[in-house]
Write an enzyme that holds these catalytic residues in place. Structure first.
Site, short mmCIF file in Angstrom:
data_model
loop_
_atom_site.label_atom_id
_atom_site.label_comp_id
_atom_site.label_asym_id
_atom_site.label_seq_id
_atom_site.Cartn_x
_atom_site.Cartn_y
_atom_site.Cartn_z
N ASN A 1 26.43 53.23 67.88
CA ASN A 1 25.54 52.36 68.83
C ASN A 1 24.86 52.99 69.85
O ASN A 1 24.04 52.50 70.59
CB ASN A 1 26.77 51.42 69.76
CG ASN A 1 27.65 52.16 70.55
OD1 ASN A 1 28.24 53.41 70.14
ND2 ASN A 1 27.34 51.96 71.75
N LYS B 1 33.69 56.21 53.81
CA LYS B 1 32.73 56.41 54.88
C LYS B 1 31.65 55.24 54.56
O LYS B 1 30.62 55.56 53.77
CB LYS B 1 32.23 57.63 55.11
CG LYS B 1 31.15 57.97 56.42
CD LYS B 1 32.08 57.69 57.47
CE LYS B 1 31.11 58.12 58.57
NZ LYS B 1 31.59 57.75 60.08
#
Length: 310
Positions: free
Chosen positions: A10, A122
């Site tokens: 983020n 992942k």
């Protein structure tokens, strides 16, 4: 104080945002404003995620020449340079001109027999609805899994064993340099039978790589900066509670999602167990408060009961 801060994805891209250079720069600028004061007062090492970026590069390569697409280790190196450049530039804009910064491509050894190669987990690349994800999986031979209410590609994520570049990182820190390294979990490599190093088709989890980095550097504090303001019990339910401070023993009594908070909690616990020091998880915008222990979730040695925010 020596501090390692692992930036979540983020820091460069909000969930759902288009993966443009401009969006990444805007987000990184806000992150840099929070990181710069720490760089002035402490020895600072910054690591970062690369899931969206490495996934996009893989898509671009496959679209150009599918049979000649670059492997994930080379894509990881590309994203380390690209993201490191953005971090270095934006942070330097908040620091005196004489404050040195350096971005270091970081090779990290993994075990060829790691069970992660048989169970990809992942997340990389953009999010899709289930229909689109299934079509891409069929076309490209991907493994896909659910990520929240969307679907994404998953690749193997072996555990990090050894950081090859730890000596130059230490040297830079000793010369008052802000170091950006181990980006995206580092570049995964392993030794062949002939003793030569080769890249591995995988992406190492950024939080586990950053935890190993923190231990190797004898860091005083390990912080994982993400897009939530702490670790919650019963997340996204009427009974949710945000943990302010806890011990390894207490937090390990609870389960956390492996696709999000689980690896962060486990990485924090490993660091605390191995060093007797503290680790913290929280929002990047609260980084100074996390450092002071007034926000985020702090995990420390046993003997501390679990405390919640009111």
């Amino acid at each position: 104080m020596r501090i390692v801060i692992a930036l979540g994805g983020n820091a460069l891209l909000r969930r759902g945002q288009n993966l443009t250079a401009e969006n990444q720069r805007i987000n990184m600028r806000a992150a840099a404003a929070a990181l710069a004061p720490i760089a002035m007062d402490h020895e600072l090492v910054i690591s970062h995620g690369n899931g969206p970026q490495v996934g996009l590069l893989a898509l671009q390569g496959a679209a150009y020449k599918p049979d000649e697409a670059f492997p994930l280790d080379i894509l990881g190196a590309q994203t380390e340079g690209m993201i490191g450049y953005m971090i270095e530039q934006e942070v330097s804009n908040f620091l005196p001109a004489e404050k040195p910064l350096a971005t270091l491509l970081t090779m990290i050894e993994v075990d060829a027999l790691d069970p992660a190669f048989k169970d990809p987990s992942k997340f990389v690349g953009p999010v899709y609805d289930q229909v689109k994800a299934s079509i891409l999986a069929e076309e490209k031979g991907w493994t896909i899994k659910k990520d929240g209410d969307k679907w994404r590609r998953v690749v193997p994520s072996p555990l990090p064993k050894r950081i090859f570049d730890i000596r130059p990182i230490k040297w830079l820190l000793e010369h008052e340099t802000v170091v950006i390294c181990a980006g995206g979990g580092g570049i995964p490599v392993r030794y062949e039978e002939n003793g030569k190093l080769e890249g591995v088709e995988a992406v190492i989890d950024k939080d586990f790589a950053s935890e190993l980095l923190s231990r190797n550097l004898d860091a005083d504090l390990f912080i994982m900066a993400t897009d939530v303001n702490g670790v919650y019990l019963n997340w996204n339910s009427p009974q949710q509670q945000k943990i302010r401070r806890t011990s390894v023993t207490e937090i390990r009594k609870h389960d956390f999602p492996q696709g999000s908070m689980g690896p962060k909690v486990e990485a924090a616990c490993q660091f605390v167990e191995q060093t007797g020091k503290k680790a913290a998880i929280g929002n990047l915008t609260d980084i100074q408060h996390i450092l002071n222990g007034t926000k985020g979730t702090t995990i420390q040695v046993d003997g501390e009961s679990m405390r919640f925010y009111r």
